[in-house]
Scaffold this motif. Structure first.
Motif, short mmCIF file in Angstrom:
data_model
loop_
_atom_site.label_atom_id
_atom_site.label_comp_id
_atom_site.label_asym_id
_atom_site.label_seq_id
_atom_site.Cartn_x
_atom_site.Cartn_y
_atom_site.Cartn_z
N VAL A 21 -9.23 3.58 5.33
CA VAL A 21 -8.44 4.16 4.08
C VAL A 21 -7.55 3.45 2.67
O VAL A 21 -7.20 2.57 4.16
CB VAL A 21 -7.47 5.85 3.73
N THR A 22 -7.82 3.16 2.00
CA THR A 22 -6.73 1.64 1.16
C THR A 22 -6.07 2.94 0.44
O THR A 22 -5.63 2.30 -0.41
CB THR A 22 -7.78 1.81 -0.11
N CYS A 23 -5.57 4.17 0.69
CA CYS A 23 -4.31 4.65 0.12
C CYS A 23 -2.32 4.43 0.12
O CYS A 23 -1.50 4.92 -0.32
CB CYS A 23 -4.17 6.21 0.10
N HIS A 24 -2.36 3.41 0.98
CA HIS A 24 -1.74 3.36 2.00
C HIS A 24 -0.41 4.05 2.89
O HIS A 24 0.84 4.15 1.33
CB HIS A 24 -0.62 2.32 1.32
N PRO A 25 -0.93 5.42 3.05
CA PRO A 25 -0.40 6.67 3.46
C PRO A 25 0.82 6.30 3.46
O PRO A 25 1.25 5.52 5.13
CB PRO A 25 -1.67 7.33 5.07
#
Length: 135
Positions: A21-25
């Motif tokens: 993912v690229t959403c920085h969870p």
């Protein structure tokens, strides 16, 4: 993984999900993602493994003053964080920070650098626009 660090299915799955993912969870968000593939994993296991991976330089831990966020890309790169909702995104631009010499670092051994910009994400900007001026 670092040499000497034990491999585990949980850690490998956490890392795989984060790198996907690229959403920085946040740890909580990543926990929900990992649970879909490993329902019996605990939130504590996710937290411990994220801290271990971050301390070993495998992932980045983005400290936000609230819930920390994590990035599967451990290469130095700039981020932008929304001051309203806390969302973090990569900034795709070349940033070359100056490297301090021994004298200007005041005796510190420099081991890294974090470049973070602040602003409003597109969603929060729209909300602010729709609210109009506040007096």
């Amino acid at each position: 993984m670092k040499v000497g660090q034990r491999r585990s299915k949980q850690r490998e799955l956490i890392l795989e999900e984060l790198k996907g993912v690229t959403c920085h969870p946040t740890a909580d968000e990543l926990y929900e993602m990992v649970r879909k593939r490993m329902p019996n994993i605990s939130l504590g296991t996710v937290y411990r493994n994220l801290e271990l991976l971050a301390s070993n330089g495998v992932i980045l831990k983005i400290e936000t003053g609230g819930k920390n966020r994590f990035d599967g890309n451990s290469e130095m790169h700039p981020h932008v964080r929304c001051t309203c909702c806390g969302k973090v995104d990569d900034l795709h631009l070349e940033v070359v920070p100056p490297v301090p010499d021994r004298q200007s670092s005041q005796g510190y051994e420099i081991i890294g650098c974090n470049i973070e910009y602040f602003g409003l994400c597109p969603e929060c900007s729209k909300i602010k626009e729709n609210e109009g001026p506040t007096h």
